[in-house]
Design a protein around this motif. Sequence first.
Motif, mmCIF file in Angstrom:
data_model
loop_
_atom_site.group_PDB
_atom_site.id
_atom_site.type_symbol
_atom_site.label_atom_id
_atom_site.label_comp_id
_atom_site.label_asym_id
_atom_site.label_seq_id
_atom_site.Cartn_x
_atom_site.Cartn_y
_atom_site.Cartn_z
ATOM 1 N N VAL A 72 0.822 -1.215 0.000
ATOM 2 C CA VAL A 72 0.000 0.000 0.000
ATOM 3 C C VAL A 72 0.856 1.266 0.000
ATOM 4 O O VAL A 72 0.705 2.121 -0.883
ATOM 5 C CB VAL A 72 -0.988 -0.018 1.184
ATOM 6 N N PRO A 73 1.785 1.460 0.956
ATOM 7 C CA PRO A 73 2.638 2.659 0.879
ATOM 8 C C PRO A 73 3.565 2.642 -0.335
ATOM 9 O O PRO A 73 3.907 3.701 -0.865
ATOM 10 C CB PRO A 73 3.434 2.629 2.186
ATOM 11 N N LEU A 74 3.948 1.449 -0.782
ATOM 12 C CA LEU A 74 4.771 1.363 -1.989
ATOM 13 C C LEU A 74 4.016 1.925 -3.183
ATOM 14 O O LEU A 74 4.559 2.699 -3.975
ATOM 15 C CB LEU A 74 5.164 -0.093 -2.240
ATOM 16 N N GLY A 75 2.737 1.543 -3.319
ATOM 17 C CA GLY A 75 1.933 2.045 -4.426
ATOM 18 C C GLY A 75 1.714 3.537 -4.352
ATOM 19 O O GLY A 75 1.692 4.230 -5.379
ATOM 20 N N ALA A 76 1.564 4.061 -3.131
ATOM 21 C CA ALA A 76 1.332 5.493 -2.968
ATOM 22 C C ALA A 76 2.523 6.327 -3.420
ATOM 23 O O ALA A 76 2.363 7.487 -3.830
ATOM 24 C CB ALA A 76 1.003 5.796 -1.510
ATOM 25 N N SER A 77 3.717 5.763 -3.395
ATOM 26 C CA SER A 77 4.926 6.512 -3.773
ATOM 27 C C SER A 77 5.312 6.322 -5.230
ATOM 28 O O SER A 77 6.263 6.948 -5.701
ATOM 29 C CB SER A 77 6.097 6.090 -2.873
ATOM 30 N N ILE A 78 4.588 5.480 -5.974
ATOM 31 C CA ILE A 78 4.958 5.195 -7.356
ATOM 32 C C ILE A 78 4.841 6.401 -8.285
ATOM 33 O O ILE A 78 5.737 6.635 -9.109
ATOM 34 C CB ILE A 78 4.142 4.005 -7.898
ATOM 35 N N PRO A 79 3.757 7.211 -8.217
ATOM 36 C CA PRO A 79 3.615 8.298 -9.191
ATOM 37 C C PRO A 79 4.812 9.232 -9.262
ATOM 38 O O PRO A 79 5.103 9.791 -10.329
ATOM 39 C CB PRO A 79 2.352 9.027 -8.704
ATOM 40 N N HIS A 80 5.510 9.438 -8.145
ATOM 41 C CA HIS A 80 6.669 10.331 -8.140
ATOM 42 C C HIS A 80 7.927 9.591 -7.687
ATOM 43 O O HIS A 80 8.802 10.165 -7.046
ATOM 44 C CB HIS A 80 6.403 11.527 -7.229
ATOM 45 N N ALA A 81 8.011 8.299 -8.034
ATOM 46 C CA ALA A 81 9.160 7.494 -7.609
ATOM 47 C C ALA A 81 10.460 7.993 -8.210
ATOM 48 O O ALA A 81 11.537 7.799 -7.636
ATOM 49 C CB ALA A 81 8.935 6.032 -7.986
ATOM 50 N N ALA A 82 10.382 8.624 -9.381
ATOM 51 C CA ALA A 82 11.599 9.142 -10.019
ATOM 52 C C ALA A 82 12.019 10.489 -9.459
ATOM 53 O O ALA A 82 13.071 11.012 -9.839
ATOM 54 C CB ALA A 82 11.386 9.260 -11.530
ATOM 55 N N GLY A 83 11.203 11.048 -8.572
ATOM 56 C CA GLY A 83 11.513 12.375 -8.047
ATOM 57 C C GLY A 83 11.362 12.446 -6.542
ATOM 58 O O GLY A 83 12.077 11.781 -5.786
ATOM 59 N N ASP A 84 10.357 13.245 -6.102
ATOM 60 C CA ASP A 84 10.211 13.545 -4.680
ATOM 61 C C ASP A 84 9.917 12.323 -3.822
ATOM 62 O O ASP A 84 10.289 12.284 -2.648
ATOM 63 C CB ASP A 84 9.091 14.575 -4.490
ATOM 64 N N SER A 85 9.211 11.337 -4.382
ATOM 65 C CA SER A 85 8.831 10.158 -3.591
ATOM 66 C C SER A 85 9.813 8.995 -3.751
ATOM 67 O O SER A 85 9.520 7.883 -3.315
ATOM 68 C CB SER A 85 7.418 9.690 -3.989
ATOM 69 N N GLY A 86 10.943 9.264 -4.381
ATOM 70 C CA GLY A 86 11.905 8.190 -4.635
ATOM 71 C C GLY A 86 12.408 7.526 -3.361
ATOM 72 O O GLY A 86 12.526 6.295 -3.284
ATOM 73 N N ALA A 87 12.712 8.330 -2.336
ATOM 74 C CA ALA A 87 13.214 7.763 -1.084
ATOM 75 C C ALA A 87 12.137 6.923 -0.404
ATOM 76 O O ALA A 87 12.419 5.840 0.118
ATOM 77 C CB ALA A 87 13.678 8.881 -0.158
ATOM 78 N N ALA A 88 10.893 7.410 -0.416
ATOM 79 C CA ALA A 88 9.795 6.643 0.191
ATOM 80 C C ALA A 88 9.577 5.333 -0.550
ATOM 81 O O ALA A 88 9.336 4.286 0.065
ATOM 82 C CB ALA A 88 8.516 7.482 0.184
ATOM 83 N N PHE A 89 9.656 5.380 -1.889
ATOM 84 C CA PHE A 89 9.517 4.155 -2.671
ATOM 85 C C PHE A 89 10.632 3.181 -2.318
ATOM 86 O O PHE A 89 10.391 1.974 -2.150
ATOM 87 C CB PHE A 89 9.554 4.476 -4.170
ATOM 88 N N ALA A 90 11.864 3.674 -2.209
ATOM 89 C CA ALA A 90 13.003 2.806 -1.911
ATOM 90 C C ALA A 90 12.851 2.131 -0.550
ATOM 91 O O ALA A 90 13.107 0.928 -0.409
ATOM 92 C CB ALA A 90 14.300 3.615 -1.969
ATOM 93 N N VAL A 91 12.421 2.897 0.452
ATOM 94 C CA VAL A 91 12.263 2.327 1.798
ATOM 95 C C VAL A 91 11.141 1.288 1.809
ATOM 96 O O VAL A 91 11.288 0.200 2.388
ATOM 97 C CB VAL A 91 11.984 3.450 2.814
ATOM 98 N N SER A 92 10.007 1.612 1.157
ATOM 99 C CA SER A 92 8.892 0.651 1.122
ATOM 100 C C SER A 92 9.284 -0.611 0.367
ATOM 101 O O SER A 92 8.958 -1.731 0.790
ATOM 102 C CB SER A 92 7.674 1.304 0.455
ATOM 103 N N ALA A 93 9.974 -0.449 -0.776
ATOM 104 C CA ALA A 93 10.409 -1.613 -1.541
ATOM 105 C C ALA A 93 11.420 -2.435 -0.751
ATOM 106 O O ALA A 93 11.406 -3.677 -0.803
ATOM 107 C CB ALA A 93 11.006 -1.171 -2.873
ATOM 108 N N ALA A 94 12.309 -1.763 -0.002
ATOM 109 C CA ALA A 94 13.269 -2.491 0.838
ATOM 110 C C ALA A 94 12.552 -3.322 1.891
ATOM 111 O O ALA A 94 12.924 -4.476 2.157
ATOM 112 C CB ALA A 94 14.232 -1.497 1.493
ATOM 113 N N ALA A 95 11.500 -2.754 2.485
ATOM 114 C CA ALA A 95 10.724 -3.510 3.481
ATOM 115 C C ALA A 95 10.058 -4.720 2.848
ATOM 116 O O ALA A 95 10.020 -5.811 3.449
ATOM 117 C CB ALA A 95 9.680 -2.590 4.117
ATOM 118 N N LEU A 96 9.543 -4.551 1.629
ATOM 119 C CA LEU A 96 8.889 -5.672 0.950
ATOM 120 C C LEU A 96 9.876 -6.796 0.656
ATOM 121 O O LEU A 96 9.593 -7.974 0.917
ATOM 122 C CB LEU A 96 8.244 -5.181 -0.345
ATOM 123 N N PHE A 97 11.043 -6.441 0.131
ATOM 124 C CA PHE A 97 12.027 -7.477 -0.201
ATOM 125 C C PHE A 97 12.640 -8.082 1.057
ATOM 126 O O PHE A 97 13.003 -9.267 1.059
ATOM 127 C CB PHE A 97 13.111 -6.896 -1.110
#
Length: 401
Positions: A105-130
Amino acid sequence: MTSRRQRWARLWSRVWQPPRAHGEQPRDRVVGPLELFYDLVVVALVAQTAHGLSQQPTWRGLGEFATVFTLIWIAWLSGSLHHELHGREDARGRSTFLLQILVLVPLGASIPHAAGDSGAAFAVSAAALFALLAALWWLAGRRDSPEFHRASWLFDACTAACAVVLLVSAAMPADTRMLAWAALDVAYLAAFAVALCLAPSGSVTLVTTHALIERFGLLIIIVLGETVTGVVTGLAEHPLDTLTLAVGLVAVLVGFGAWWTYFDFAGHRPPRPGRGTTLLWIYAHLPLTAAITVIGAAMVRIVEHAHDAHTPTSTAWMLCAGTAVTLCTTTVIASTLQDWRTRPGFHRPVAAACVSIAVAALALGYAQPAPLLLVVALVALYSIPWLLAVTLLQRPPATAI
Protein backbone atom coordinates in the motif's frame (compact mmCIF):
# COMPACT_ATOMS: atom_id res chain seq x y z
CA MET A 1 -4.87 -27.84 32.47
CA THR A 2 -2.57 -30.14 30.52
CA SER A 3 -5.45 -31.38 28.38
CA ARG A 4 -6.49 -27.80 27.58
CA ARG A 5 -2.93 -26.94 26.58
CA GLN A 6 -2.82 -29.98 24.35
CA ARG A 7 -6.07 -28.96 22.64
CA TRP A 8 -4.74 -25.47 22.05
CA ALA A 9 -1.50 -26.92 20.74
CA ARG A 10 -3.38 -29.17 18.31
CA LEU A 11 -5.52 -26.25 17.16
CA TRP A 12 -2.46 -24.03 16.68
CA SER A 13 -0.68 -26.76 14.71
CA ARG A 14 -3.62 -26.86 12.30
CA VAL A 15 -4.03 -23.10 11.75
CA TRP A 16 -0.31 -22.18 11.82
CA GLN A 17 1.61 -24.88 10.02
CA PRO A 18 5.28 -24.65 9.01
CA PRO A 19 6.20 -23.92 5.37
CA ARG A 20 6.08 -26.83 2.95
CA ALA A 21 9.35 -28.26 1.71
CA HIS A 22 10.07 -28.39 -2.02
CA GLY A 23 7.94 -31.01 -3.73
CA GLU A 24 5.24 -31.19 -1.05
CA GLN A 25 2.77 -28.82 -2.74
CA PRO A 26 -0.39 -30.50 -4.09
CA ARG A 27 -0.17 -30.88 -7.85
CA ASP A 28 -3.93 -30.41 -8.25
CA ARG A 29 -4.11 -27.19 -6.23
CA VAL A 30 -6.20 -24.35 -7.66
CA VAL A 31 -5.74 -20.63 -7.18
CA GLY A 32 -7.68 -19.38 -4.16
CA PRO A 33 -9.43 -16.06 -3.46
CA LEU A 34 -6.56 -14.88 -1.24
CA GLU A 35 -4.09 -15.14 -4.13
CA LEU A 36 -6.53 -13.33 -6.42
CA PHE A 37 -6.89 -10.57 -3.83
CA TYR A 38 -3.10 -10.25 -3.66
CA ASP A 39 -2.88 -10.05 -7.45
CA LEU A 40 -5.52 -7.31 -7.50
CA VAL A 41 -3.44 -5.29 -5.04
CA VAL A 42 -0.35 -5.75 -7.22
CA VAL A 43 -2.30 -4.59 -10.28
CA ALA A 44 -3.28 -1.45 -8.35
CA LEU A 45 0.46 -0.70 -8.26
CA VAL A 46 0.76 -1.55 -11.96
CA ALA A 47 -2.02 0.96 -12.63
CA GLN A 48 0.05 3.61 -10.86
CA THR A 49 3.01 2.91 -13.14
CA ALA A 50 0.71 3.17 -16.16
CA HIS A 51 -0.64 6.49 -14.92
CA GLY A 52 2.89 7.83 -14.55
CA LEU A 53 3.76 6.78 -18.10
CA SER A 54 0.60 8.36 -19.52
CA GLN A 55 1.56 11.63 -17.81
CA GLN A 56 5.15 11.49 -19.08
CA PRO A 57 5.12 9.63 -22.42
CA THR A 58 8.81 10.22 -23.21
CA TRP A 59 11.85 7.99 -23.53
CA ARG A 60 12.86 8.99 -20.02
CA GLY A 61 9.35 8.24 -18.76
CA LEU A 62 9.44 4.86 -20.49
CA GLY A 63 12.75 4.01 -18.85
CA GLU A 64 11.45 4.99 -15.42
CA PHE A 65 8.28 2.99 -16.04
CA ALA A 66 10.24 -0.12 -17.07
CA THR A 67 12.51 0.11 -14.01
CA VAL A 68 9.72 0.52 -11.46
CA PHE A 69 7.41 -1.96 -13.20
CA THR A 70 10.14 -4.64 -13.22
CA LEU A 71 10.73 -4.22 -9.49
CA ILE A 72 7.02 -4.71 -8.84
CA TRP A 73 6.85 -7.71 -11.15
CA ILE A 74 9.89 -9.30 -9.48
CA ALA A 75 8.30 -8.85 -6.05
CA TRP A 76 5.07 -10.42 -7.37
CA LEU A 77 7.02 -13.35 -8.83
CA SER A 78 8.93 -13.93 -5.60
CA GLY A 79 5.81 -13.81 -3.45
CA SER A 80 3.84 -16.00 -5.84
CA LEU A 81 6.59 -18.62 -6.09
CA HIS A 82 6.98 -18.70 -2.32
CA HIS A 83 3.29 -19.41 -1.80
CA GLU A 84 3.21 -21.96 -4.60
CA LEU A 85 6.24 -23.89 -3.37
CA HIS A 86 5.98 -23.43 0.40
CA GLY A 87 2.65 -21.83 1.33
CA ARG A 88 -0.43 -23.38 2.85
CA GLU A 89 -4.09 -22.35 3.09
CA ASP A 90 -3.88 -21.63 6.81
CA ALA A 91 -3.56 -18.64 9.12
CA ARG A 92 0.16 -18.44 8.45
CA GLY A 93 -0.42 -18.29 4.68
CA ARG A 94 -3.02 -15.56 5.16
CA SER A 95 -0.71 -13.61 7.42
CA THR A 96 2.20 -13.69 4.95
CA PHE A 97 -0.05 -12.34 2.19
CA LEU A 98 -1.50 -9.71 4.53
CA LEU A 99 1.96 -8.50 5.53
CA GLN A 100 2.94 -8.16 1.87
CA ILE A 101 -0.27 -6.26 1.09
CA LEU A 102 0.33 -3.88 4.01
CA VAL A 103 3.76 -3.05 2.56
CA LEU A 104 2.41 -2.79 -0.99
CA VAL A 105 0.00 0.00 0.00
CA PRO A 106 2.64 2.66 0.88
CA LEU A 107 4.77 1.36 -1.99
CA GLY A 108 1.93 2.04 -4.43
CA ALA A 109 1.33 5.49 -2.97
CA SER A 110 4.93 6.51 -3.77
CA ILE A 111 4.96 5.19 -7.36
CA PRO A 112 3.61 8.30 -9.19
CA HIS A 113 6.67 10.33 -8.14
CA ALA A 114 9.16 7.49 -7.61
CA ALA A 115 11.60 9.14 -10.02
CA GLY A 116 11.51 12.37 -8.05
CA ASP A 117 10.21 13.54 -4.68
CA SER A 118 8.83 10.16 -3.59
CA GLY A 119 11.91 8.19 -4.64
CA ALA A 120 13.21 7.76 -1.08
CA ALA A 121 9.80 6.64 0.19
CA PHE A 122 9.52 4.16 -2.67
CA ALA A 123 13.00 2.81 -1.91
CA VAL A 124 12.26 2.33 1.80
CA SER A 125 8.89 0.65 1.12
CA ALA A 126 10.41 -1.61 -1.54
CA ALA A 127 13.27 -2.49 0.84
CA ALA A 128 10.72 -3.51 3.48
CA LEU A 129 8.89 -5.67 0.95
CA PHE A 130 12.03 -7.48 -0.20
CA ALA A 131 13.22 -7.89 3.40
CA LEU A 132 9.90 -9.56 4.20
CA LEU A 133 10.24 -11.83 1.15
CA ALA A 134 13.80 -12.71 2.17
CA ALA A 135 12.58 -13.67 5.65
CA LEU A 136 9.85 -15.87 4.18
CA TRP A 137 12.30 -17.65 1.86
CA TRP A 138 14.77 -18.11 4.73
CA LEU A 139 12.13 -19.72 6.95
CA ALA A 140 11.11 -22.01 4.09
CA GLY A 141 14.70 -22.90 3.22
CA ARG A 142 15.37 -24.15 6.75
CA ARG A 143 12.97 -27.05 6.15
CA ASP A 144 14.23 -27.98 2.68
CA SER A 145 16.20 -31.12 2.00
CA PRO A 146 19.98 -30.67 1.49
CA GLU A 147 19.86 -30.90 -2.32
CA PHE A 148 17.79 -27.70 -2.43
CA HIS A 149 19.95 -25.71 -0.01
CA ARG A 150 22.30 -24.12 -2.56
CA ALA A 151 19.53 -22.83 -4.79
CA SER A 152 17.35 -21.78 -1.86
CA TRP A 153 20.08 -19.94 0.03
CA LEU A 154 21.30 -18.17 -3.12
CA PHE A 155 17.82 -16.92 -3.95
CA ASP A 156 17.26 -15.84 -0.35
CA ALA A 157 20.62 -14.06 -0.21
CA CYS A 158 19.87 -12.20 -3.44
CA THR A 159 16.46 -11.14 -2.12
CA ALA A 160 18.05 -9.87 1.11
CA ALA A 161 20.77 -8.08 -0.86
CA CYS A 162 18.07 -6.47 -2.97
CA ALA A 163 16.46 -5.11 0.20
CA VAL A 164 19.78 -3.66 1.36
CA VAL A 165 20.51 -1.99 -1.99
CA LEU A 166 17.01 -0.51 -2.10
CA LEU A 167 17.41 0.89 1.41
CA VAL A 168 20.80 2.41 0.55
CA SER A 169 19.37 3.92 -2.65
CA ALA A 170 17.00 6.05 -0.57
CA ALA A 171 19.93 8.37 0.16
CA MET A 172 21.06 8.62 -3.49
CA PRO A 173 20.30 11.45 -5.92
CA ALA A 174 17.23 10.80 -8.06
CA ASP A 175 19.07 9.96 -11.31
CA THR A 176 21.60 7.72 -9.56
CA ARG A 177 18.81 6.02 -7.63
CA MET A 178 16.92 5.12 -10.81
CA LEU A 179 20.09 3.69 -12.39
CA ALA A 180 20.70 1.63 -9.24
CA TRP A 181 17.17 0.22 -9.43
CA ALA A 182 17.62 -0.67 -13.10
CA ALA A 183 20.88 -2.48 -12.32
CA LEU A 184 19.12 -4.23 -9.44
CA ASP A 185 16.41 -5.47 -11.82
CA VAL A 186 18.97 -7.03 -14.13
CA ALA A 187 21.02 -8.53 -11.29
CA TYR A 188 17.99 -10.06 -9.59
CA LEU A 189 16.68 -11.67 -12.77
CA ALA A 190 20.15 -13.08 -13.45
CA ALA A 191 20.42 -14.42 -9.90
CA PHE A 192 17.03 -16.09 -10.22
CA ALA A 193 18.22 -17.84 -13.38
CA VAL A 194 21.36 -19.06 -11.59
CA ALA A 195 19.33 -20.28 -8.60
CA LEU A 196 17.02 -22.22 -10.90
CA CYS A 197 20.01 -23.80 -12.63
CA LEU A 198 21.44 -24.87 -9.25
CA ALA A 199 18.22 -26.68 -8.33
CA PRO A 200 18.38 -30.48 -8.55
CA SER A 201 17.77 -32.02 -11.94
CA GLY A 202 14.10 -32.75 -12.50
CA SER A 203 12.91 -30.35 -9.80
CA VAL A 204 12.31 -27.45 -12.19
CA THR A 205 8.87 -28.86 -13.00
CA LEU A 206 7.95 -28.03 -9.39
CA VAL A 207 8.12 -24.35 -10.31
CA THR A 208 5.56 -24.16 -13.12
CA THR A 209 2.67 -25.96 -11.48
CA HIS A 210 -0.86 -25.69 -12.82
CA ALA A 211 -1.76 -23.21 -10.08
CA LEU A 212 1.20 -20.95 -10.87
CA ILE A 213 0.40 -21.09 -14.58
CA GLU A 214 -3.10 -19.99 -13.67
CA ARG A 215 -1.65 -17.14 -11.58
CA PHE A 216 0.30 -15.85 -14.60
CA GLY A 217 -2.84 -15.99 -16.69
CA LEU A 218 -4.91 -14.22 -14.04
CA LEU A 219 -2.34 -11.44 -13.78
CA ILE A 220 -2.52 -10.94 -17.55
CA ILE A 221 -6.33 -10.83 -17.40
CA ILE A 222 -6.36 -8.25 -14.60
CA VAL A 223 -3.77 -6.08 -16.34
CA LEU A 224 -5.84 -6.29 -19.53
CA GLY A 225 -8.67 -4.80 -17.50
CA GLU A 226 -6.57 -1.65 -17.23
CA THR A 227 -7.03 -1.10 -20.98
CA VAL A 228 -10.77 -0.78 -20.40
CA THR A 229 -10.14 1.41 -17.35
CA GLY A 230 -8.01 3.70 -19.52
CA VAL A 231 -10.79 4.04 -22.09
CA VAL A 232 -13.43 4.70 -19.43
CA THR A 233 -11.19 7.31 -17.78
CA GLY A 234 -10.60 9.03 -21.11
CA LEU A 235 -14.30 9.09 -21.94
CA ALA A 236 -15.20 10.40 -18.49
CA GLU A 237 -12.70 13.26 -18.66
CA HIS A 238 -13.74 14.66 -22.06
CA PRO A 239 -16.99 15.69 -23.75
CA LEU A 240 -18.68 12.65 -25.21
CA ASP A 241 -19.50 12.78 -28.91
CA THR A 242 -19.83 10.23 -31.69
CA LEU A 243 -16.19 10.27 -32.78
CA THR A 244 -14.79 10.17 -29.25
CA LEU A 245 -17.08 7.27 -28.32
CA ALA A 246 -16.14 5.41 -31.51
CA VAL A 247 -12.43 5.77 -30.76
CA GLY A 248 -13.00 4.55 -27.19
CA LEU A 249 -15.04 1.51 -28.17
CA VAL A 250 -12.63 0.40 -30.90
CA ALA A 251 -9.74 0.96 -28.46
CA VAL A 252 -11.41 -1.57 -26.14
CA LEU A 253 -11.21 -4.05 -29.01
CA VAL A 254 -7.44 -3.48 -29.14
CA GLY A 255 -7.22 -4.77 -25.57
CA PHE A 256 -9.52 -7.62 -26.52
CA GLY A 257 -7.14 -8.45 -29.39
CA ALA A 258 -4.26 -8.72 -26.92
CA TRP A 259 -6.42 -11.04 -24.81
CA TRP A 260 -7.29 -13.46 -27.61
CA THR A 261 -3.72 -13.44 -28.95
CA TYR A 262 -2.26 -14.57 -25.62
CA PHE A 263 -4.92 -17.01 -24.47
CA ASP A 264 -5.60 -18.57 -27.87
CA PHE A 265 -1.94 -19.26 -28.65
CA ALA A 266 -0.02 -19.48 -25.35
CA GLY A 267 -1.97 -18.81 -22.17
CA HIS A 268 -2.86 -21.38 -19.48
CA ARG A 269 -0.49 -23.98 -20.96
CA PRO A 270 2.57 -25.46 -19.22
CA PRO A 271 6.02 -25.13 -20.79
CA ARG A 272 8.06 -28.17 -21.76
CA PRO A 273 10.16 -29.65 -18.94
CA GLY A 274 13.63 -28.16 -18.67
CA ARG A 275 15.42 -25.22 -17.11
CA GLY A 276 15.82 -23.25 -20.33
CA THR A 277 12.19 -23.45 -21.38
CA THR A 278 10.98 -22.75 -17.83
CA LEU A 279 13.13 -19.64 -17.56
CA LEU A 280 12.10 -18.42 -21.00
CA TRP A 281 8.43 -19.06 -20.21
CA ILE A 282 8.66 -17.08 -16.95
CA TYR A 283 10.78 -14.20 -18.26
CA ALA A 284 8.73 -13.70 -21.44
CA HIS A 285 5.75 -12.84 -19.25
CA LEU A 286 7.60 -9.77 -17.92
CA PRO A 287 7.73 -7.80 -21.23
CA LEU A 288 4.28 -9.15 -22.15
CA THR A 289 2.70 -7.79 -18.96
CA ALA A 290 4.61 -4.52 -19.33
CA ALA A 291 3.50 -4.15 -22.97
CA ILE A 292 -0.16 -4.61 -22.03
CA THR A 293 0.29 -2.02 -19.29
CA VAL A 294 1.76 0.41 -21.84
CA ILE A 295 -1.25 -0.16 -24.11
CA GLY A 296 -3.53 0.62 -21.17
CA ALA A 297 -1.57 3.81 -20.43
CA ALA A 298 -2.08 4.95 -24.03
CA MET A 299 -5.85 4.48 -23.93
CA VAL A 300 -6.50 7.68 -22.00
CA ARG A 301 -4.52 9.74 -24.48
CA ILE A 302 -5.97 8.12 -27.61
CA VAL A 303 -9.46 9.08 -26.41
CA GLU A 304 -8.25 12.56 -25.45
CA HIS A 305 -6.95 13.19 -28.99
CA ALA A 306 -9.87 11.54 -30.80
CA HIS A 307 -10.45 14.61 -32.99
CA ASP A 308 -6.80 15.12 -34.01
CA ALA A 309 -5.82 14.68 -37.65
CA HIS A 310 -2.82 12.60 -36.52
CA THR A 311 -2.32 10.57 -33.36
CA PRO A 312 0.36 12.18 -31.15
CA THR A 313 3.73 10.54 -31.66
CA SER A 314 4.08 9.20 -28.12
CA THR A 315 0.55 7.78 -28.05
CA ALA A 316 0.93 6.12 -31.46
CA TRP A 317 4.20 4.49 -30.45
CA MET A 318 2.87 3.34 -27.08
CA LEU A 319 -0.08 1.60 -28.72
CA CYS A 320 1.78 0.18 -31.69
CA ALA A 321 4.98 -0.82 -29.92
CA GLY A 322 2.90 -2.35 -27.12
CA THR A 323 1.02 -4.35 -29.74
CA ALA A 324 4.27 -5.46 -31.39
CA VAL A 325 5.77 -6.61 -28.09
CA THR A 326 2.54 -8.40 -27.15
CA LEU A 327 2.57 -10.35 -30.42
CA CYS A 328 6.29 -11.21 -30.24
CA THR A 329 6.36 -12.24 -26.58
CA THR A 330 3.26 -14.38 -27.08
CA THR A 331 5.17 -16.13 -29.86
CA VAL A 332 8.15 -16.64 -27.55
CA ILE A 333 5.91 -18.14 -24.86
CA ALA A 334 4.24 -20.39 -27.45
CA SER A 335 7.69 -21.65 -28.49
CA THR A 336 8.23 -23.06 -24.97
CA LEU A 337 5.09 -25.21 -25.08
CA GLN A 338 4.88 -28.90 -25.88
CA ASP A 339 2.44 -28.08 -28.70
CA TRP A 340 5.21 -26.17 -30.46
CA ARG A 341 6.86 -29.51 -31.24
CA THR A 342 3.80 -31.73 -31.59
CA ARG A 343 1.85 -29.31 -33.81
CA PRO A 344 4.46 -27.41 -35.84
CA GLY A 345 2.11 -27.08 -38.80
CA PHE A 346 -0.14 -24.91 -36.66
CA HIS A 347 2.19 -22.95 -34.40
CA ARG A 348 4.96 -22.08 -36.88
CA PRO A 349 2.69 -20.32 -39.44
CA VAL A 350 0.83 -18.50 -36.68
CA ALA A 351 4.14 -17.41 -35.10
CA ALA A 352 5.42 -16.14 -38.45
CA ALA A 353 2.19 -14.20 -38.90
CA CYS A 354 2.50 -12.67 -35.42
CA VAL A 355 6.05 -11.47 -36.08
CA SER A 356 5.06 -10.04 -39.47
CA ILE A 357 2.08 -8.25 -37.95
CA ALA A 358 4.34 -6.87 -35.21
CA VAL A 359 6.49 -5.24 -37.90
CA ALA A 360 3.34 -3.85 -39.53
CA ALA A 361 2.23 -2.43 -36.18
CA LEU A 362 5.54 -0.58 -35.82
CA ALA A 363 5.11 0.83 -39.32
CA LEU A 364 1.63 1.99 -38.31
CA GLY A 365 3.09 3.76 -35.29
CA TYR A 366 5.56 5.53 -37.55
CA ALA A 367 2.73 6.65 -39.89
CA GLN A 368 0.67 8.14 -37.01
CA PRO A 369 -2.77 8.09 -38.68
CA ALA A 370 -5.83 9.64 -37.04
CA PRO A 371 -6.81 7.95 -33.74
CA LEU A 372 -9.88 6.18 -35.14
CA LEU A 373 -7.96 4.85 -38.14
CA LEU A 374 -5.09 3.77 -35.88
CA VAL A 375 -7.21 1.69 -33.50
CA VAL A 376 -9.24 0.17 -36.36
CA ALA A 377 -6.01 -0.83 -38.09
CA LEU A 378 -4.64 -2.38 -34.88
CA VAL A 379 -7.78 -4.46 -34.41
CA ALA A 380 -7.47 -5.63 -38.02
CA LEU A 381 -3.82 -6.57 -37.45
CA TYR A 382 -4.66 -8.55 -34.31
CA SER A 383 -7.32 -10.41 -36.33
CA ILE A 384 -4.93 -11.74 -38.98
CA PRO A 385 -3.10 -14.39 -36.86
CA TRP A 386 -6.41 -15.43 -35.32
CA LEU A 387 -8.09 -15.88 -38.73
CA LEU A 388 -5.05 -17.83 -39.91
CA ALA A 389 -5.30 -20.09 -36.85
CA VAL A 390 -8.99 -20.72 -37.52
CA THR A 391 -8.18 -21.58 -41.15
CA LEU A 392 -5.48 -24.02 -40.10
CA LEU A 393 -7.77 -25.70 -37.59
CA GLN A 394 -10.41 -26.19 -40.29
CA ARG A 395 -8.14 -28.34 -42.47
CA PRO A 396 -9.55 -31.79 -43.36
CA PRO A 397 -8.41 -34.65 -41.10
CA ALA A 398 -6.19 -36.09 -43.82
CA THR A 399 -3.99 -33.03 -43.80
CA ALA A 400 -4.63 -31.87 -40.28
CA ILE A 401 -1.70 -30.82 -38.18
